[in-house]
Scaffold this active site. Sequence first.
Site, short mmCIF file in Angstrom:
data_model
loop_
_atom_site.label_atom_id
_atom_site.label_comp_id
_atom_site.label_asym_id
_atom_site.label_seq_id
_atom_site.Cartn_x
_atom_site.Cartn_y
_atom_site.Cartn_z
CE LYS A 212 91.94 -3.43 -61.72
NZ LYS A 212 92.27 -2.24 -60.89
CB THR A 256 84.56 4.79 -64.75
OG1 THR A 256 85.22 5.70 -65.66
CG2 THR A 256 83.34 4.20 -65.43
N GLY A 258 88.13 6.37 -60.22
CA GLY A 258 88.46 5.69 -58.96
C GLY A 258 87.97 4.26 -58.84
CB THR A 259 86.39 1.82 -61.17
OG1 THR A 259 87.33 2.04 -62.22
CG2 THR A 259 85.13 2.59 -61.46
N GLY A 260 89.31 1.44 -59.97
CA GLY A 260 90.39 0.52 -59.59
C GLY A 260 90.78 0.66 -58.14
CB CYS A 261 91.23 3.66 -55.98
SG CYS A 261 92.35 4.64 -56.98
#
Length: 319
Positions: A212, A256, A258-261
């Site tokens: 990412k 942004t 919680g984008t990774g979750c």
Amino acid sequence: MTLALPRHTSDPVPARADRDRRPDPGRGPDPAPSRPRVLSVAGTDPTGGAGIQADLKTFCAHGAYGMAVTTALVAQNTHGVRSVHVPGPAFLRAQLDAVSDDVEVDAVKIGMVADEANARTVGEWLDDLAAAGGPRPWVVLDPVMVATSGHRLLDAGAEQAVRDLAARADVVTPNLPELAVLGGREPATTWDDALCQATSYAAASGAVVLLKGGHLTGRTSPDALVVPAPGPTSGRVPGAATVTTFDAERVDTPHTHGTGCSLSAALAALRPQRASWEEAAREAKEWLTGALRAGAALRVGTGRGPVDHLHRSAPVPRG
């Protein structure tokens, strides 16, 4: 610093349709499920933007039936984390067994494990599922190891346990600081450096990496799927991996949280429904870009707000 990385030892996974289904002694042949059954193993977010709450919304947005096992109770909001309570590995294992004793799980997304004992418990559970001989779920690991501020979230023992857990996953989805921790390097500052770290880690560990690039700056925000070449690592050069880049225009937004979750949860929900990780990753990336664009309209919180997980199915009405 040089780290000894565990090797991803699982055999190549056949297409989902080719796997034997677990028989149910109480009835006849089980028809294919109407929705993939996807389990989130992660911490909580009472404001709903990250953790298992975000994962469940993401599963729903992609037509999956969502389930959740809690590793930690987190008091947080859009401004940050205030407190964390970890119930412990015994209760974590009880939750995991309660799900897998009853439900055939098609995919698992692993997020925040909180500590070494929890990480080891999740790894042992995955090993026990494999030893039981039933259908193997797809496993996506989001290695939550570094806070947005740059602070390390886990001690050295827990970090190594997450590396060991990565060896059991089909795909690992690190951001740049997390990739640096996994590989024992300094965080990459350019996309080329990030790709080099990802291919080196994939080659050394055997794990597929969804890299990412959101921590970088620039007009675009690329992600990349890095698939290591099959076979032993002896003599392999980092360039042996297959790299597929998913580019998108960078969304200029503070929303942004919680984008990774959400990206890793989308990947887990989509993989049982798609023919390859590349197809699932491409679709997950497109969905998350739209969720980022729509996040401001939610008006949730006064800090770094969440993305809009339901931007496709239930867009916010325009005033």
